[in-house]
Scaffold this active site. Structure first.
Site, short mmCIF file in Angstrom:
data_model
loop_
_atom_site.label_atom_id
_atom_site.label_comp_id
_atom_site.label_asym_id
_atom_site.label_seq_id
_atom_site.Cartn_x
_atom_site.Cartn_y
_atom_site.Cartn_z
N ILE A 109 0.93 -1.33 -0.04
CA ILE A 109 -0.10 0.07 -0.09
C ILE A 109 0.88 1.10 0.02
O ILE A 109 0.66 2.19 -0.78
CB ILE A 109 -1.03 0.13 1.35
N ASP A 132 10.95 2.97 6.75
CA ASP A 132 10.69 1.43 6.82
C ASP A 132 11.92 0.57 7.25
O ASP A 132 13.02 1.08 6.82
CB ASP A 132 10.13 0.80 5.48
N THR A 144 -4.65 5.69 7.45
CA THR A 144 -5.57 4.82 7.14
C THR A 144 -4.94 3.38 7.50
O THR A 144 -5.57 2.39 6.83
CB THR A 144 -5.64 4.79 5.51
N ARG A 181 -3.64 1.73 11.03
CA ARG A 181 -4.16 1.18 12.15
C ARG A 181 -4.50 2.22 13.30
O ARG A 181 -3.63 3.05 13.39
CB ARG A 181 -3.57 -0.05 12.88
N ASP A 208 -8.96 7.37 8.96
CA ASP A 208 -9.94 6.34 8.66
C ASP A 208 -10.02 5.05 9.75
O ASP A 208 -10.83 4.33 9.45
CB ASP A 208 -9.37 5.56 7.40
N GLU A 227 -12.04 2.23 18.24
CA GLU A 227 -13.04 2.16 17.09
C GLU A 227 -13.98 0.99 17.36
O GLU A 227 -14.93 1.00 16.75
CB GLU A 227 -12.41 2.04 15.70
#
Length: 231
Positions: free
Chosen positions: A112, A131, A189, A191, A215, A220
């Site tokens: 992604i 990363d 978007t 976690r 998002d 949640e």
């Protein structure tokens, strides 16, 4: 059943896995990319096979992340509300910035993140990436891999595209706030647990964080997939 299929907010902790093992379940199939709600140690102890979807709608997630950036940066939600109220003034609260030429940080350059970098490249921004595993395809786009400290310090926009692991939980926290470039826009978007909500609110209130597009939210589970409009 030999297998159960779980979604992103379903819990497969030790107690749940113990019960499933007692009734003969042998496989946990996650219909999402993340597996942070699965107790992998318990799963191994009870002999479960755990599967996931490693590339879950990667183009949709990357494009949605861009949509959130445009909505926050260009104040589209505010403008939409004003139009519905027949308010067509152009006074305050509607000014954004050009993404062209800005430093855009991407934390997490898996499938992604790679697609997101490819889209961002079209804006003409300076791509900064972080990363633990550097992606050669992302490097071909002209992106530069930097340290956490540098990506926090230099990013005008910061995308969180990482899995939720013990090492990544609360990547954005109170200790990080002073390290961020003032006015940074944060997009998540991935976690919800990547961001400490209290720290985020503090950053927004003090102006350290200029805007945020989410998002996901770390608490949640009790809200998502339900209609709360009349509650």
């Amino acid at each position: 059943y030999d297998a159960v299929c779980l979604f992103v907010n379903d819990t497969a902790d030790c107690d749940v896995l113990r019960i499933l093992s007692l009734v003969g379940v042998k496989m946990i199939a996650m219909r999402c990319a993340g597996f942070d709600r699965v107790d992998t140690r318990a799963a191994k102890a009870y002999g479960f096979t755990v599967a996931r979807v490693p590339a879950y709608s990667p183009y949709a997630v990357a494009e949605h992340a861009i949509s959130l950036l445009m909505t926050v940066n260009r104040k589209i939600s505010i403008a939409s509300t004003r139009v519905k109220m027949a308010n067509f003034t152009l006074d305050t609260g509607l000014l954004g910035m050009d993404i062209h030429g800005k430093n855009v940080g991407v934390m997490g350059t898996g499938k992604i993140g790679q697609i997101l970098c490819n889209i961002l490249n079209g804006f003409g921004c300076n791509l900064l990436c972080y990363d633990v595993f550097e992606n050669d395809e992302v490097k071909k786009l002209g992106a530069t891999y930097v340290s956490k400290e540098e990506i926090f310090e230099k990013s005008d926009v910061l995308f969180l595209m990482m899995p939720l692991l013990p090492q990544t939980k609360h990547t954005i926290n109170r200790d990080v706030l002073p390290k961020l470039k003032k006015g940074v826009i944060i997009i998540n978007t991935a976690r919800g647990g990547l961001i400490d909500t209290e720290a985020l609110l503090s950053g927004l209130q003090t102006g350290i964080i200029g805007g945020c597009g989410l998002d996901v939210y770390e608490k949640e589970q009790q809200y998502f997939f339900q209609d709360w409009s009349a509650k």
